[in-house]
Design a protein around this motif. Sequence first.
Motif, short mmCIF file in Angstrom:
data_model
loop_
_atom_site.label_atom_id
_atom_site.label_comp_id
_atom_site.label_asym_id
_atom_site.label_seq_id
_atom_site.Cartn_x
_atom_site.Cartn_y
_atom_site.Cartn_z
N VAL A 21 7.13 0.57 5.52
CA VAL A 21 8.05 1.11 4.51
C VAL A 21 8.16 0.14 3.33
N GLU A 22 8.26 -1.15 3.64
CA GLU A 22 8.35 -2.15 2.57
C GLU A 22 7.07 -2.17 1.74
N ILE A 23 5.92 -2.05 2.39
CA ILE A 23 4.64 -2.07 1.67
C ILE A 23 4.49 -0.84 0.81
N PHE A 24 4.76 0.33 1.38
CA PHE A 24 4.58 1.58 0.63
C PHE A 24 5.56 1.67 -0.53
N SER A 25 6.72 1.03 -0.42
CA SER A 25 7.71 1.07 -1.49
C SER A 25 7.22 0.34 -2.74
N LEU A 26 6.24 -0.55 -2.58
CA LEU A 26 5.71 -1.31 -3.70
C LEU A 26 4.55 -0.61 -4.39
N LEU A 27 4.02 0.45 -3.78
CA LEU A 27 2.90 1.17 -4.38
C LEU A 27 3.40 2.15 -5.43
N PRO A 28 2.62 2.41 -6.49
CA PRO A 28 3.03 3.44 -7.45
C PRO A 28 3.03 4.80 -6.78
N GLY A 29 3.91 5.66 -7.26
CA GLY A 29 4.04 6.98 -6.64
C GLY A 29 2.76 7.78 -6.67
N THR A 30 1.92 7.56 -7.68
CA THR A 30 0.67 8.31 -7.77
C THR A 30 -0.32 7.94 -6.67
N ALA A 31 -0.11 6.77 -6.02
CA ALA A 31 -1.03 6.35 -4.95
C ALA A 31 -0.59 6.84 -3.59
N LEU A 32 0.64 7.28 -3.44
CA LEU A 32 1.17 7.65 -2.12
C LEU A 32 0.48 8.89 -1.52
N PRO A 33 0.09 9.91 -2.30
CA PRO A 33 -0.65 11.02 -1.68
C PRO A 33 -1.93 10.58 -1.00
N SER A 34 -2.61 9.60 -1.56
CA SER A 34 -3.83 9.09 -0.91
C SER A 34 -3.49 8.36 0.38
N VAL A 35 -2.36 7.66 0.39
CA VAL A 35 -1.93 6.98 1.62
C VAL A 35 -1.65 7.99 2.71
#
Length: 563
Positions: free
Chosen positions: A110-124
Amino acid sequence: MLESHCWRNSNKKEPIRLCGVGQSRRCRRRQRHNQQDQGSDSDMEEEEEEQIVGPTQGDGGAAGAAAAAGPSVAREDGSCHVNRAGALDRGGTGPPRPQSLADLPPELLVEIFSLLPGTALPSVALVGKKFRQILNTETIWRRRCMAEFDMKEDLRRMEVGGVSSRDLYVKLLHPFRHILGLWQPDIGPYGGLLNVVVDGLFIIGWMYLPPHDPRVEDPMRRRPLFRIHMLESNEATVECMYGHKGPHKGDIQTGKKDEFSTKCNQTDHHRMPGGRQEEFRTWLEEEWGRTLEEIFHEHMQELILMKFIYTSQYDNCLTYRRIYLPPLMPSDLFHPGLFKGTYGSHGLEIVMLSFHGIYLRATKLTGDPNVPAGQLTLDVDLSRPVVLPDLEHQRNIEELSRLVLGVHAEVQREEQEQAKDAPAAGRGAAEGACGNASAADWVEEGRVACSDSCQPGPSTSTSPPEAQPFVLPLGVMARNEVYPRTCRKCFYGTGLIAGHGFTSPERTPGLFVLFDEDHFGFIWLELKSFSLYSRLTDQLAHAHAPNMERFEAMLFNMQSWTS
């Protein structure tokens, strides 16, 4: 006694596999097969397979030697590895070491994903089920809303109300992120300034209006034109804010890059019970802060009525084009940006001041029927300073005209000499002098001047220059009786004037006066008038140009819109 050596047969010896005080799985399997009459502690064997077993007292022979050598790890092929720390290489006595990102604890992901830009989260989310489940955590989307869109509202309160931070990001903020920033509405010669911002749980388009003439020092006025929210449904709702009956249905279209349109679906909300006369009186009060009876100048009355009739045609549908604030360069004389200034009977207008090499330029964001929005209203040559005489001679308009027109004649002589040496270049310079040059010409002119000089602008000192006394010449009209009585520097420049409908445009010489960081003025010699400009101090997010090339391209396009 525990054996520490394994043999495949009596004739051929296999490599020795050290197994600590226990045995490898193959060793124990053969031992159980060959020595069925000898019992073994199955609990101990299972424990040896899963965790570290330290040496025990009383063990001798091979077991003692293995213990002295240190414990080891049994590998998949039956081999074992001994480390010097006395621990199995499975991560020590703690939990197993993570072999991939998916092995990390959920709270760490959760901490790691919170630092990613929102546009990258669909790929995650495509990685696997575990990642998709973790991306449903509200903390991730709450932090993205705050980091990317500077939301300061209590998002938890909104989540309690039934709208999740994830839906807010996915269905509102992200789809409409491209319309955030500054825009110029296409309202013919009048233009305008629209700022689209995230305001609480809304995206709101604010139209910026200058203060009432001639109070140039007053703050800008704002009027909402539209808003987007998710308060009434799980989808983004667009509402028109024009008129006096409250929010009503609207629509937004974002087809082209750096351009979008708004449309009102209930134009009856714009009408007033008293008809057009009541609408005009209300508009006049908002636009000018007075009634028509209080405006005695007949020409000004005509201009006001003309603007009302023209702008009323755009109350149901508007197109906007993106504009940028100029980037700050080390060579700039002072901070560029937006200023509001006086333009005679046309009232206050908004200009964008920017630096281009040795030139300072002011471009209109709002305009009038004479010189429309998008046109270059002021063009100042910072390489041609003007030294003011004492106060007594400053009051003489003839003395000031002599100084400025002397520089103007020198500029014309240089242009004529350049025309003889390079006819093609001379024609371009002459066109620029008479006001007929295109936006591309003067943008390129500023870029070439900057690249040719390759040196800082007129002032690189961090301390402001010493102020000198200033007074307007007698006979020069000014909308503001109160203006600064000291100035820092003065430069030769030209201002754009034209007839009604932008007919017969020409550049006329004048004097640019820098009062301080937030104020400047321009004396129009031919018109015998003075314009005072004051900086627009509103904080404008998502507004600065990424680079100078992008800003200059925007200026070129802006002039072509209204030419």
